[in-house]
Design an enzyme around this catalytic site. Structure first.
Site, PDB file in Angstrom:
ATOM      1  N   ILE A   9      44.029  41.210  54.931  1.00  0.00           N
ATOM      2  CA  ILE A   9      42.821  40.965  55.718  1.00  0.00           C
ATOM      3  C   ILE A   9      43.070  39.894  56.772  1.00  0.00           C
ATOM      4  CG2 ILE A   9      40.430  40.172  55.580  1.00  0.00           C
ATOM      5  CD1 ILE A   9      40.587  41.121  52.559  1.00  0.00           C
ATOM      6  N   TYR A  68      44.274  47.154  50.134  1.00  0.00           N
ATOM      7  CA  TYR A  68      44.283  45.922  50.926  1.00  0.00           C
ATOM      8  C   TYR A  68      43.918  44.739  50.037  1.00  0.00           C
ATOM      9  CZ  TYR A  68      39.133  45.914  51.134  1.00  0.00           C
ATOM     10  OH  TYR A  68      37.796  45.874  50.813  1.00  0.00           O
ATOM     11  N   CYS A  69      44.333  43.549  50.489  1.00  0.00           N
ATOM     12  CA  CYS A  69      44.010  42.301  49.799  1.00  0.00           C
ATOM     13  C   CYS A  69      44.037  41.186  50.834  1.00  0.00           C
ATOM     14  CB  CYS A  69      44.977  42.035  48.643  1.00  0.00           C
ATOM     15  SG  CYS A  69      46.711  41.928  49.138  1.00  0.00           S
ATOM     16  N   THR A  70      44.018  39.943  50.410  1.00  0.00           N
ATOM     17  CA  THR A  70      43.893  38.824  51.353  1.00  0.00           C
ATOM     18  C   THR A  70      45.078  38.733  52.309  1.00  0.00           C
ATOM     19  OG1 THR A  70      42.660  37.586  49.679  1.00  0.00           O
ATOM     20  CG2 THR A  70      43.516  36.348  51.556  1.00  0.00           C
TER      21      THR A  70
END
Length: 318
Positions: free
Chosen positions: A203, A174-176
């Site tokens: 996110i 996961y990342c922004t």
């Protein structure tokens, strides 16, 4: 309803003439009064922009009408004001810096929508891996997630030994906003990980669509807001003030441009120390005036969207 919108988006797709597209897209953003950062490359489009609801709606309509971006998804948030101070539309080799030898247009991890991610993330055979920089996950991350001490995605290959024992697990990256995971998950597959997934939309989308449960702290963002709330279910603060050590998720950039450190700094310490992370930063002769936000627009030398636009018009009108 707030008076401004913030759009976060990306799309890996083939752009045959990225330089021409950059100029056209540049003019579009100026016409719609948008501010923000946009990257154009032969491999696709990546951006975060802010504007009024009407201007953002028109921008989304025009972009989605282009068949190259039919699969693009906009993450839409509300804001009290523009999230940027200027417009940058730049041409680069990649839409996210990675130098990883993969092509997300060919293969990448299985996309999990927020509700799917929410159901799967706590399973015994699942591991969450944060693909963001250290200053980003320092202020917020998912409970139990693995994080790397890295400045950017180019350093990911250096951390493979830390997770090589997890190849028999279901790995969810996961990342922004999801863009880093397109290449990171593809790279994990290249490295022999068989069950690789990624949080689609990152996110931000998880917070908007699934309430953000179990994301501890705030999400670091690359605009005036610096960090935003995600978790509406069980929020906690995991970061501490860089100076006094008290719990704080108030992210700043050090007022010293020579330092520009990304750190949590409580309001009291920010005021007392002029927005600096260390005492020696106060002596920087180029110390920036601290306005309480800790956000400073990056200086761009030799680049002006408006001048570039006028230059294009001059060329066309010859």
């Amino acid at each position: 309803m707030k008076p401004y919108r913030v759009l976060l988006y990306y799309c890996y797709t083939t752009i045959e003439d990225p330089a021409q597209f950059r100029d056209e897209h540049h003019r579009l953003c100026i016409r719609l009064n948008l501010l923000g950062r946009i990257i154009v490359a032969a491999e696709g489009l990546n951006g975060t922009v802010s504007g009024t609801p009407a201007d953002c709606d028109e921008y989304m309509r025009i972009v989605k009408a282009d068949s190259r971006f039919s699969s693009l998804e906009f993450k839409v948030d509300e804001a009290d004001e523009h999230a940027f101070q200027k417009l940058n539309v730049r041409l680069k080799d990649e839409i996210v810096n990675s130098d990883l030898p993969v092509d997300p247009r060919v293969r990448t991890g299985v996309h999990l929508e927020p509700e799917e991610f929410k159901k799967l993330k706590d399973a015994d055979d699942v591991v969450l891996i944060d693909m963001r920089s250290n200053y980003e996950h320092a202020v917020g991350k998912f409970k139990g997630a693995i994080t790397f001490d890295m400045e950017n995605l180019r350093e990911l290959p250096q951390h493979m030994d830390e997770i090589k024992h997890l190849k028999n697990k279901k790995v969810i990256t996961y990342c922004t906003g999801g863009i880093k995971c397109e290449k990171a998950s593809a790279y994990l597959i290249e490295q022999g990980f068989e069950n690789v997934y990624q949080l689609h939309g990152g996110i931000i989308k998880y917070g908007l669509e699934a309430g953000g449960e179990d994301f501890d702290g705030k999400c670091y963002v690359f605009d005036n807001r610096v960090a935003v709330e995600v978790n509406q279910v069980n929020p906690v603060v995991i970061s501490t003030c860089y100076r006094c050590g008290q719990p704080s998720d108030r992210m700043i950039n050090c007022a010293s441009p020579a330092c520009n450190n990304h750190v949590p700094l409580c309001e009291a310490c920010g005021d007392e120390h002029q927005g600096t992370c260390r005492d020696d930063c106060k002596t920087d002769p180029d110390l920036r005036p601290y306005d309480g936000t800790g956000y400073y627009a990056k200086e761009t030398r030799g680049y002006s969207p408006l001048l570039g636009y006028r230059s294009q018009l001059a060329t066309v009108n010859r």
